[in-house]
Design a protein around this motif. Structure first.
Motif, mmCIF file in Angstrom:
data_model
loop_
_atom_site.group_PDB
_atom_site.id
_atom_site.type_symbol
_atom_site.label_atom_id
_atom_site.label_comp_id
_atom_site.label_asym_id
_atom_site.label_seq_id
_atom_site.Cartn_x
_atom_site.Cartn_y
_atom_site.Cartn_z
ATOM 1 N N ILE A 65 25.754 25.048 -39.467
ATOM 2 C CA ILE A 65 25.324 24.028 -38.518
ATOM 3 C C ILE A 65 26.016 22.734 -38.910
ATOM 4 O O ILE A 65 25.815 22.224 -40.025
ATOM 5 N N ALA A 66 26.834 22.227 -38.025
ATOM 6 C CA ALA A 66 27.520 20.958 -38.281
ATOM 7 C C ALA A 66 26.670 19.813 -37.745
ATOM 8 O O ALA A 66 26.115 19.906 -36.643
ATOM 9 N N HIS A 95 22.624 30.911 -44.046
ATOM 10 C CA HIS A 95 22.212 32.017 -44.904
ATOM 11 C C HIS A 95 21.628 31.520 -46.227
ATOM 12 O O HIS A 95 20.550 31.946 -46.642
ATOM 13 N N THR A 96 22.347 30.608 -46.872
ATOM 14 C CA THR A 96 21.856 30.078 -48.152
ATOM 15 C C THR A 96 20.873 28.927 -47.962
ATOM 16 O O THR A 96 20.176 28.553 -48.896
ATOM 17 N N ARG A 97 20.878 28.372 -46.745
ATOM 18 C CA ARG A 97 20.038 27.226 -46.415
ATOM 19 C C ARG A 97 20.294 26.040 -47.341
ATOM 20 O O ARG A 97 19.376 25.372 -47.821
#
Length: 406
Positions: free
Chosen positions: A192-193, A207-209
Motif C-alpha cells: 500500500i503506497a 503480508h508482514t504488516r
C-alpha cells in the motif's frame, strides 16, 4: 446537441462569458464536443452539483464511477454518458474518493464525515458504515476485493477494513508525520503506497504488516497523488510543487539500494499544483491532472508530454485512462467529468512536433495496411511497417513490445 468551440489544445484562457454559459447550461446530461482542428472528441458528463473529487473506470471500462463534494456518488454509462444510479443520503459531508470492489456489486466511498461506507450498486442502499476517528482523505480497494485501505487525518493513520463486513482489520497510527493525502494498493495486493503533506512516500507490506520503504522525496511541497504501474515495480508521485516523479520500488532494488527517481523527469511539470496521476495498463502513457485546469498525457518511453488538454473551468481533481489507451477521463472542481478521445493523437500537429523536438529517437509513419499514423524508433534494424492494431491481427508473426523499463 450543444456545441462548444473551446479548443482543448488552445493556449488562451477561457473567456468570462464562456464560463457563465457553462454554468448556466450545467444539467444532468452528457454532450459531445468536437473541435476539428484539435481532432479530439470530448464527452462532458454533467450531473453533480459540486466539485467531483474522484473518478474510476469499471466493468471493462464500460462504466465510470465518480464521487463529489455534493455528498453523492454516481455510476455512469460511458457509451451514452448517462447516469445510471446516484448514491445519496448516506454521507453528511463531501466525498473524497470512491472505489469499486472487484467481483462484487459493491461501491466504497470515503468522506469528510469520518465514515467509510459500502453501497449496493443495484439498489443504491448502504450496506455498512465504518466510523473513523478523523476525516477520510482517500480509499483504495485490493484487487481480490477483500480489503479496503483508507487514510485518515486522525493520527495520520492508515486503516484496513473488510469490504464484506465493514470490520476494521488493521490500523497504523502515525504512519506519516502529517496528513496522508492519498493511499493506493498495488495490483498484486502486496503493498500500500501512501503519500503525505510531509512530502514523503511510504510502502506498507500487506503480508508482514510493516513499512518496507520510506522515502523523503525530492518534492518541495505536499505530495498529493500516487499510482502504480501494473507490475507494481514503479510508482509515480504528483505534488503541489507542480512536478511529477517516477520511482523504482522493485523488491530487488529498494531493499538494498533504496528507491531512485528516473533520471529524465525534470520536464514532467504543470503550471499548477499536480492533483492526480494514473498509468495506462501497459505503462506506455501517464496521465496527470492539475490545479491549472489542464490534463497532461505523457509518453513514458520518450519521457515527454504528448498532449495538454484544456477545457475544464476549474481545478482538475482526478484522472483515469482506459485499458486500450483510447480514452482519458478527468473530473474537476467545475462539477463535470470529461472523456477525451486520444485515439488519433499521432495525427495531431502538436504531437508530431513534440515527437520531433523532444523524442529524437522516434518518427511518425503510416501503417501500410490501414494507413493509421503511429510512432517507431528510428534506429530499429527491422523497421515496423504496421501499427499495433494490425500487428495484433497476426500474433504469430509479430512480437509484442514489452512494457518500458524506467
Amino acid at each position: 446537441m450543444a456545441q462548444n468551440d473551446l479548443d482543448p489544445l488552445a493556449l488562451e484562457e477561457p473567456r468570462a462569458e464562456e464560463e457563465e454559459e457553462a454554468e448556466d447550461n450545467r444539467q444532468c446530461a452528457s454532450v459531445w464536443e468536437h473541435d476539428p482542428l484539435a481532432k479530439i472528441p470530448i464527452k462532458v458528463l454533467r450531473g453533480h452539483t459540486g466539485a467531483i473529487s474522484s473518478c474510476q473506470l469499471a466493468f471493462s471500462d464500460q462504466k465510470l464511477i465518480t464521487s463529489s463534494y455534493d455528498k453523492t456518488a454516481i455510476i455512469w454509462d460511458v457509451e451514452s454518458g448517462r447516469p445510471l444510479r446516484v448514491f445519496e443520503g448516506g454521507h453528511s459531508a463531501p466525498l473524497t474518493q470512491c472505489a469499486l470492489v472487484p467481483h462484487t456489486n459493491r461501491l466504497i466511498t470515503a468522506s469528510w464525515d469520518k465514515t467509510l461506507q459500502a453501497w449496493d450498486l443495484e439498489t443504491g442502499q448502504t450496506l455498512w458504515c465504518a466510523p473513523h476517528g478523523g476525516l477520510l482523505t482517500s480509499c483504495s480497494v485490493s484487487g481480490d476485493g477483500q480489503v479496503v485501505a483508507s487514510a485518515s487525518d486522525m493520527e495520520n493513520g492508515l486503516y484496513l477494513t473488510c469490504t464484506h463486513t465493514g470490520k476494521q482489520i488493521a490500523c497504523v497510527r502515525g504512519h506519516h508525520s502529517s496528513t496522508i493525502t492519498r493511499c493506493c494498493i498495488d495490483p498484486q495486493d502486496r503493498h500500500i503506497a501512501t503519500v503525505s503533506s510531509d512530502r514523503s512516500l511510504k510502502l506498507w507490506d500487506t503480508h508482514t504488516r510493516h513499512t518496507t520503504l520510506s522515502i523523503a522525496s525530492s518534492h518541495t511541497s505536499v505530495v498529493s497523488s500516487v499510482c502504480f504501474t501494473q507490475d507494481g515495480r514503479h510508482v509515480c508521485t504528483g505534488s503541489w510543487d507542480k512536478s511529477l516523479a517516477l520511482w523504482d520500488v522493485s523488491s530487488g532494488t529498494f531493499r538494498s539500494h533504496g528507491a531512485h527517481t528516473h533520471t529524465h523527469t525534470h520536464n514532467m511539470t504543470h503550471d499548477g499544483c499536480v492533483s492526480s496521476c494514473a498509468f495506462s495498463r501497459d505503462a506506455c502513457l501517464l496521465v496527470s491532472g492539475a490545479y491549472d485546469r489542464t490534463v497532461a498525457v505523457w509518453d513514458m518511453k520518450a519521457i515527454c508530454r504528448l498532449l495538454l488538454l484544456k477545457g475544464h473551468m476549474d481545478w482538475v481533481m482526478d484522472v483515469a485512462i482506459t485499458d486500450d489507451r483510447k480514452w482519458v477521463v478527468s473530473c474537476s472542481k467545475d462539477a463535470t467529468a470529461r472523456l477525451w478521445n486520444i485515439e488519433q493523437t499521432e495525427e495531431i500537429p502538436a504531437v508530431i512536433e513534440t515527437r520531433r523536438t523532444q523524442a529524437e529517437g522516434y518518427q511518425i509513419t503510416k501503417c501500410e495496411e490501414c494507413a493509421r499514423s503511429f510512432s517507431v524508433f528510428r534506429v530499429e534494424s527491422d523497421p515496423t511497417t504496421k501499427c499495433v492494431l494490425c500487428r495484433l491481427k497476426a500474433p504469430t508473426k509479430y512480437i509484442a513490445v514489452p512494457p518500458p523499463c524506467f
